[in-house]
Design a protein around this motif. Structure first.
Motif, short mmCIF file in Angstrom:
data_model
loop_
_atom_site.label_atom_id
_atom_site.label_comp_id
_atom_site.label_asym_id
_atom_site.label_seq_id
_atom_site.Cartn_x
_atom_site.Cartn_y
_atom_site.Cartn_z
N ARG A 90 0.83 -1.21 0.00
CA ARG A 90 0.00 0.00 0.00
C ARG A 90 0.86 1.25 0.00
O ARG A 90 0.62 2.20 -0.76
CB ARG A 90 -0.92 -0.01 1.22
N ASN A 91 1.89 1.28 0.84
CA ASN A 91 2.77 2.45 0.91
C ASN A 91 3.49 2.70 -0.41
O ASN A 91 3.61 3.85 -0.85
CB ASN A 91 3.78 2.28 2.04
N HIS A 92 3.94 1.63 -1.05
CA HIS A 92 4.63 1.81 -2.33
C HIS A 92 3.68 2.27 -3.42
O HIS A 92 4.06 3.09 -4.27
CB HIS A 92 5.32 0.51 -2.74
N VAL A 93 2.46 1.79 -3.40
CA VAL A 93 1.47 2.25 -4.38
C VAL A 93 1.18 3.73 -4.16
O VAL A 93 1.11 4.51 -5.12
CB VAL A 93 0.18 1.40 -4.29
N LEU A 94 1.02 4.14 -2.92
CA LEU A 94 0.77 5.56 -2.63
C LEU A 94 1.96 6.43 -3.02
O LEU A 94 1.78 7.53 -3.55
CB LEU A 94 0.43 5.76 -1.16
N ASP A 95 3.17 5.94 -2.78
CA ASP A 95 4.37 6.70 -3.18
C ASP A 95 4.42 6.85 -4.70
O ASP A 95 4.74 7.93 -5.21
CB ASP A 95 5.63 6.01 -2.69
N ALA A 96 4.10 5.79 -5.43
CA ALA A 96 4.09 5.87 -6.89
C ALA A 96 3.02 6.86 -7.36
O ALA A 96 3.25 7.64 -8.29
CB ALA A 96 3.84 4.49 -7.49
N TYR A 97 1.86 6.82 -6.72
CA TYR A 97 0.78 7.75 -7.07
C TYR A 97 1.21 9.20 -6.83
O TYR A 97 0.98 10.07 -7.67
CB TYR A 97 -0.47 7.41 -6.25
N ARG A 98 1.85 9.44 -5.70
CA ARG A 98 2.34 10.81 -5.41
C ARG A 98 3.38 11.26 -6.43
O ARG A 98 3.40 12.43 -6.83
CB ARG A 98 2.90 10.87 -4.00
N GLU A 99 4.24 10.33 -6.84
CA GLU A 99 5.24 10.67 -7.85
C GLU A 99 4.58 11.03 -9.17
O GLU A 99 5.00 11.97 -9.83
CB GLU A 99 6.18 9.47 -8.08
N ILE A 100 3.56 10.28 -9.53
CA ILE A 100 2.85 10.58 -10.79
C ILE A 100 2.18 11.93 -10.70
O ILE A 100 2.17 12.71 -11.66
CB ILE A 100 1.83 9.46 -11.10
N LEU A 101 1.61 12.26 -9.55
CA LEU A 101 0.97 13.57 -9.39
C LEU A 101 1.96 14.73 -9.52
O LEU A 101 1.59 15.81 -9.97
CB LEU A 101 0.27 13.65 -8.03
#
Length: 109
Positions: A94-105
């Motif tokens: 979950r944390n890695h998915v959220l980090d990837a999402y933040r990077e994309i944003l």
């Protein structure tokens, strides 16, 4: 250190075969049209369900232990540790998915 055995819960990934004929089976056609995000969501929800089941089983074992009904202390402790590790793994995914999402944003278009 993570070993291959530690991640054996992951489903096997197979590449779809290229079929030049016009007739595709319905399962192959459906798998090819399902977006990767939906596949990941389905996989992740299955993992959450399994972790929830492990947590419930571990909780039941602890309740039995507290009531004096548990016959095997070692199995209760093993179930607790497995549930704990499964929960930690799901949280890390979950944390890695959220980090990837933040990077994309933060990407500039």
């Amino acid at each position: 250190m993570m070993t291959v055995e530690a991640i054996n819960f992951l489903p096997a990934i197979s590449m779809p075969e290229l079929n030049t004929s016009a007739s595709l089976s319905s399962t192959n056609a459906q798998a090819m049209t399902t977006p990767p995000a939906a596949q990941f969501f389905n996989w992740f929800s299955d993992q959450l369900s399994q972790v929830n089941d492990q947590l419930l089983a571990a909780d039941k074992g602890v309740q039995q232990l507290a009531a004096g009904d548990a016959s095997n202390l070692h199995q209760v402790m093993i179930n607790l540790e497995q549930a704990k590790l499964s929960m930690q793994l799901v949280m890390q995914v979950r944390n890695h998915v959220l980090d990837a999402y933040r990077e994309i944003l933060q990407m500039q278009v």
